[in-house]
Design an enzyme around this catalytic site. Structure first.
Site, PDB file in Angstrom:
ATOM      1  CG  HIS A 207      45.288  33.253  33.043  1.00  0.00           C
ATOM      2  ND1 HIS A 207      45.683  31.962  33.296  1.00  0.00           N
ATOM      3  CD2 HIS A 207      44.247  33.482  33.867  1.00  0.00           C
ATOM      4  CE1 HIS A 207      44.923  31.443  34.222  1.00  0.00           C
ATOM      5  NE2 HIS A 207      44.041  32.341  34.607  1.00  0.00           N
TER       6      HIS A 207
HETATM    7  C1  UD1 Z   1      39.048  34.923  34.200  1.00  0.00           C
HETATM    8  C2  UD1 Z   1      38.893  34.778  35.702  1.00  0.00           C
HETATM    9  C3  UD1 Z   1      40.110  34.058  36.269  1.00  0.00           C
HETATM   10  C4  UD1 Z   1      40.354  32.746  35.554  1.00  0.00           C
HETATM   11  C5  UD1 Z   1      40.422  32.962  34.057  1.00  0.00           C
HETATM   12  C6  UD1 Z   1      40.483  31.627  33.378  1.00  0.00           C
HETATM   13  C7  UD1 Z   1      37.659  36.536  36.899  1.00  0.00           C
HETATM   14  C8  UD1 Z   1      37.806  37.742  37.732  1.00  0.00           C
HETATM   15  N1  UD1 Z   1      38.817  36.068  36.360  1.00  0.00           N
HETATM   16  O1  UD1 Z   1      40.170  35.750  33.972  1.00  0.00           O
HETATM   17  O2  UD1 Z   1      39.898  33.784  37.640  1.00  0.00           O
HETATM   18  O3  UD1 Z   1      41.544  32.181  36.014  1.00  0.00           O
HETATM   19  O4  UD1 Z   1      39.230  33.649  33.624  1.00  0.00           O
HETATM   20  O5  UD1 Z   1      40.901  31.695  32.074  1.00  0.00           O
HETATM   21  O6  UD1 Z   1      36.586  36.025  36.738  1.00  0.00           O
HETATM   22  N2  UD1 Z   1      38.993  37.858  26.425  1.00  0.00           N
HETATM   23  C9  UD1 Z   1      38.843  37.564  25.093  1.00  0.00           C
HETATM   24  N3  UD1 Z   1      38.059  36.488  24.776  1.00  0.00           N
HETATM   25  C10 UD1 Z   1      37.425  35.732  25.687  1.00  0.00           C
HETATM   26  C11 UD1 Z   1      37.582  36.061  27.037  1.00  0.00           C
HETATM   27  C12 UD1 Z   1      38.376  37.116  27.392  1.00  0.00           C
HETATM   28  O7  UD1 Z   1      39.389  38.227  24.209  1.00  0.00           O
HETATM   29  O8  UD1 Z   1      36.731  34.764  25.315  1.00  0.00           O
HETATM   30  C13 UD1 Z   1      39.885  38.984  26.784  1.00  0.00           C
HETATM   31  C14 UD1 Z   1      39.157  40.309  26.915  1.00  0.00           C
HETATM   32  O9  UD1 Z   1      40.000  41.319  26.443  1.00  0.00           O
HETATM   33  C15 UD1 Z   1      38.988  40.455  28.416  1.00  0.00           C
HETATM   34  C16 UD1 Z   1      40.225  39.752  28.961  1.00  0.00           C
HETATM   35  O10 UD1 Z   1      40.486  38.703  28.040  1.00  0.00           O
HETATM   36  O11 UD1 Z   1      38.902  41.789  28.808  1.00  0.00           O
HETATM   37  C17 UD1 Z   1      40.049  39.205  30.357  1.00  0.00           C
HETATM   38  O12 UD1 Z   1      38.881  38.372  30.450  1.00  0.00           O
HETATM   39  P1  UD1 Z   1      38.114  38.189  31.876  1.00  0.00           P
HETATM   40  O13 UD1 Z   1      37.073  37.150  31.742  1.00  0.00           O
HETATM   41  O14 UD1 Z   1      37.738  39.499  32.404  1.00  0.00           O
HETATM   42  O15 UD1 Z   1      39.263  37.688  32.823  1.00  0.00           O
HETATM   43  P2  UD1 Z   1      40.331  36.540  32.611  1.00  0.00           P
HETATM   44  O16 UD1 Z   1      41.689  37.128  32.652  1.00  0.00           O
HETATM   45  O17 UD1 Z   1      39.953  35.714  31.442  1.00  0.00           O
HETATM   46  N1  UDP Z   2      43.377  24.659  29.254  1.00  0.00           N
HETATM   47  C1  UDP Z   2      42.962  24.317  27.963  1.00  0.00           C
HETATM   48  N2  UDP Z   2      43.599  24.887  26.901  1.00  0.00           N
HETATM   49  C2  UDP Z   2      44.643  25.745  27.031  1.00  0.00           C
HETATM   50  C3  UDP Z   2      45.052  26.104  28.356  1.00  0.00           C
HETATM   51  C4  UDP Z   2      44.391  25.537  29.445  1.00  0.00           C
HETATM   52  O1  UDP Z   2      42.035  23.525  27.801  1.00  0.00           O
HETATM   53  O2  UDP Z   2      45.170  26.222  26.010  1.00  0.00           O
HETATM   54  C5  UDP Z   2      42.664  24.058  30.415  1.00  0.00           C
HETATM   55  C6  UDP Z   2      43.522  23.398  31.459  1.00  0.00           C
HETATM   56  O3  UDP Z   2      43.814  22.059  31.140  1.00  0.00           O
HETATM   57  C7  UDP Z   2      42.636  23.492  32.685  1.00  0.00           C
HETATM   58  C8  UDP Z   2      41.904  24.803  32.491  1.00  0.00           C
HETATM   59  O4  UDP Z   2      42.049  25.127  31.105  1.00  0.00           O
HETATM   60  O5  UDP Z   2      41.670  22.433  32.678  1.00  0.00           O
HETATM   61  C9  UDP Z   2      42.491  25.880  33.351  1.00  0.00           C
HETATM   62  O6  UDP Z   2      41.927  27.103  33.037  1.00  0.00           O
HETATM   63  P1  UDP Z   2      42.637  28.485  33.275  1.00  0.00           P
HETATM   64  O7  UDP Z   2      44.090  28.271  33.456  1.00  0.00           O
HETATM   65  O8  UDP Z   2      42.184  29.390  32.186  1.00  0.00           O
HETATM   66  O9  UDP Z   2      41.949  28.997  34.609  1.00  0.00           O
HETATM   67  P2  UDP Z   2      42.307  28.837  36.162  1.00  0.00           P
HETATM   68  O10 UDP Z   2      42.352  27.394  36.468  1.00  0.00           O
HETATM   69  O11 UDP Z   2      43.582  29.551  36.410  1.00  0.00           O
HETATM   70  O12 UDP Z   2      41.183  29.549  36.841  1.00  0.00           O
END
Ligand code: UD1
Ligand code: UDP
Length: 360
Positions: A207
Site C-alpha cells: 500500500h
Molecule cells: C495511511 C497512512 C500510512 C499507513 C496506512 C496504513 C498517512 C499519510 N498514511 O495510508 O502511513 O501505512 O494508512 O494502512 O497517514 N480509503 C478507503 N477506505 C478507508 C481508508 C482509505 O477507501 O477506510 C482509500 C481512500 O481512497 C483514500 C486512500 O484509501 O484516499 C488512502 O487513504 P489514506 O488514509 O489517505 O492513506 P493510506 O494509504 O491508507
Molecule cells: N492487517 C490486518 N488485516 C489485513 C492487513 C494487515 O489486520 O488485511 C494488520 C497487520 O497485521 C498489522 C497492521 O494491519 O497489524 C499493519 O497495518 P498497515 O500495513 O495498514 O500499516 P503500516 O504498518 O504500514 O503503517
C-alpha cells in the site's frame, strides 16, 4: 484522577493503542483513559473490525474526517481534536505510529499545553519522500515523552537533540496486541475458508504510495506475484489505496493470485503465522513476522525498523522484478533466514508505558 486520551485513526493505530487501554484499566483509581478516533480510516474492514478483535471500547469521540489530501486531512483532524481537548481537558495525550492522525493530534495538544507522548518514537527510514517520515520527525520534535520500540530509535532521537530524560526504550505495543490476539487466531477459520494449508502459501500486502501510486510499478509487482504464484499459492490482502488504483487503471490482476479485501486482525494474524513467507511494504508486518519467525520480503529500499533486518526475519528488496523474484525463490528453495526476537518485544510494553506515565 488524571484524564488521558489516546488517538487512533488508521489501521495500524488500533493494535498499538488497544493494549495501552487495557494497561490503564489496571489503574482506574488514578487514570480515566479514553480513545478518540479521527476517522482517517473508516471502512468496516479498515476500522470497526479491529475494535471487536482487540476488545477495545467504542471511542469516546469520533471525528469522522475521512480521506483527503495531506493538508485537508491533517487540518480537519486538528480542528476536530482541538474541540475534543477543549471539551475533555485531558492531562495527557498519547499518539502512536506515523500517520497523519499522529502529527495532527500531537501538534494540536502540544500547542494547547497538554503533555503529549509519542509511542513508536525515533523510527527513521531516512527517506523524506515518505509522508510517514515527515510525520515521525515532526511529531518527535515537539512531544514531551518519547516511547521507543528499538535501540536505533534512541540513537536517532539523541542525534536529533532530544532530551535524554524524555526517551524511554519500552518495547513494542504492536507486539503486545499480537501476543494478546494469537490465541484467538488459533481459532480462526480463515485458512479453511480460503482453502489454504499451513506453509503452502505466501501472504501479500502492498500500500505504499511509492509502490502502488505508480501504474508501471504496481503492474510490475502484480507480475512478480503471478510468477511466485506458479510455485506457491499467493493471497493478497488488497488495501483500499491499492484497490482504487487497480480499478482506476483498469489493471487485469493475475488469475493465480487470490485477491481478498482487507481482513480483520485475528484472521490476518492467522494468515501471517501460517504463511511460508510474507511479501509486503507495511511497517507493522515487518515486526509481526520477525516475532512469528516467518520470512518477510519487504518491497522497499529502506526501513525505519532496522532491527527486523538485523536480527529478525526481514529482508529489504528493491521493488524491481528480478530482485523480488530472486528473493522469493530463495525462500521457496529453503534458504530463508531464521530470526531472533528483539529485546522488550515481550507483550509488556504497554505496562511499561503506563508505569512511566504513573511515575511522572
Ligand atoms: C495511511 C497512512 C500510512 C499507513 C496506512 C496504513 C498517512 C499519510 N498514511 O495510508 O502511513 O501505512 O494508512 O494502512 O497517514 N480509503 C478507503 N477506505 C478507508 C481508508 C482509505 O477507501 O477506510 C482509500 C481512500 O481512497 C483514500 C486512500 O484509501 O484516499 C488512502 O487513504 P489514506 O488514509 O489517505 O492513506 P493510506 O494509504 O491508507
Ligand atoms: N492487517 C490486518 N488485516 C489485513 C492487513 C494487515 O489486520 O488485511 C494488520 C497487520 O497485521 C498489522 C497492521 O494491519 O497489524 C499493519 O497495518 P498497515 O500495513 O495498514 O500499516 P503500516 O504498518 O504500514 O503503517
Amino acid at each position: 484522577m488524571k484524564r488521558v486520551i489516546s488517538v487512533v485513526g488508521a489501521r495500524p493505530n488500533f493494535m498499538k493503542v488497544a493494549p495501552i487501554h487495557r494497561a490503564f484499566q489496571k489503574h482506574l483509581e488514578k487514570f480515566d483513559h479514553a480513545i478518540v478516533h479521527t476517522g482517517q480510516h473508516y471502512d468496516v474492514s479498515m476500522s470497526d473490525t479491529f475494535f471487536h478483535d482487540l476488545d477495545m471500547p467504542t471511542p469516546s469521540w469520533f471525528l469522522g474526517v475521512g480521506s483527503g489530501s495531506h493538508a485537508s486531512q491533517t487540518s480537519r483532524i486538528m480542528m476536530g481534536f482541538e474541540k475534543v481537548c477543549m471539551e475533555a481537558e485531558p492531562d495527557y495525550v498519547i499518539v502512536v505510529g506515523d500517520v497523519n492522525s499522529t502529527i495532527a493530534c500531537a501538534l494540536t495538544s502540544v500547542k494547547m499545553g497538554i503533555r503529549t507522548a509519542h509511542v513508536e518514537a525515533g523510527l527513521r527510514s531516512f527517506d523524506r519522500s515518505m509522508p510517514e517520515e515527515i510525520n515521525r520527525i515532526a511529531t518527535d520534535a515537539i512531544v514531551d515523552d518519547l516511547f521507543v520500540t528499538e535501540p536505533a530509535g534512541v540513537t536517532n532521537l539523541l542525534r536529533e537533540g532530544a532530551n535524554p530524560s524524555s526517551i524511554h526504550l519500552v518495547g513494542n505495543t504492536m507486539i503486545d496486541s499480537m501476543m494478546y490476539a494469537l490465541p484467538k487466531a488459533e481459532a480462526s477459520s480463515i485458512l479453511i475458508d480460503l482453502g489454504l494449508r499451513t506453509s503452502e502459501y505466501a501472504v501479500v500486502t502492498l500500500h505504499r504510495p511509492s509502490n502502488v501510486d505508480v501504474q508501471e510499478r504496481l503492474e510490475m509487482l502484480l507480475n512478480v506475484l503471478a510468477e511466485i504464484g506458479r510455485r506457491i499459492h499467493v493471497v493478497f490482502s488488497v488495501h483500499p489505496r491499492t484497490q482504487k488504483n487497480i480499478k482506476q487503471w483498469n489493471i487485469t490482476t493475475p488469475e493465480n493470485v487470490r485477491l481478498i479485501s482487507p481482513v480483520g486482525y485475528v484472521d490476518f494474524l492467522a494468515l501471517l503465522k501460517n504463511a511460508r513467507f510474507a511479501l509486503t511494504d507495511s511497517g507493522g508486518i515487518q515486526e509481526e513476522t520477525t516475532v512469528l519467525n516467518v520470512p518477510c520480503i519487504t518491497a522497499r529500499t529502506s526501513t525505519e525498523r532496522p532491527i527486523t533486518v538485523e536480527i529478525g526475519t526481514n529482508v529489504l528488496v528493491k521493488p524491481e522484478y528480478e530482485f523480488m523474484l530472486t528473493a522469493a525463490n530463495q525462500i521457496l528453495d529453503g534458504r530463508s533466514r531464521k530470526g531472533a526476537i528483539p529485546d522488550l518485544w515481550d507483550g509488556q510494553a504497554s505496562h511499561r508505558i503506563v508505569q512511566l506515565i504513573t511515575s511522572h
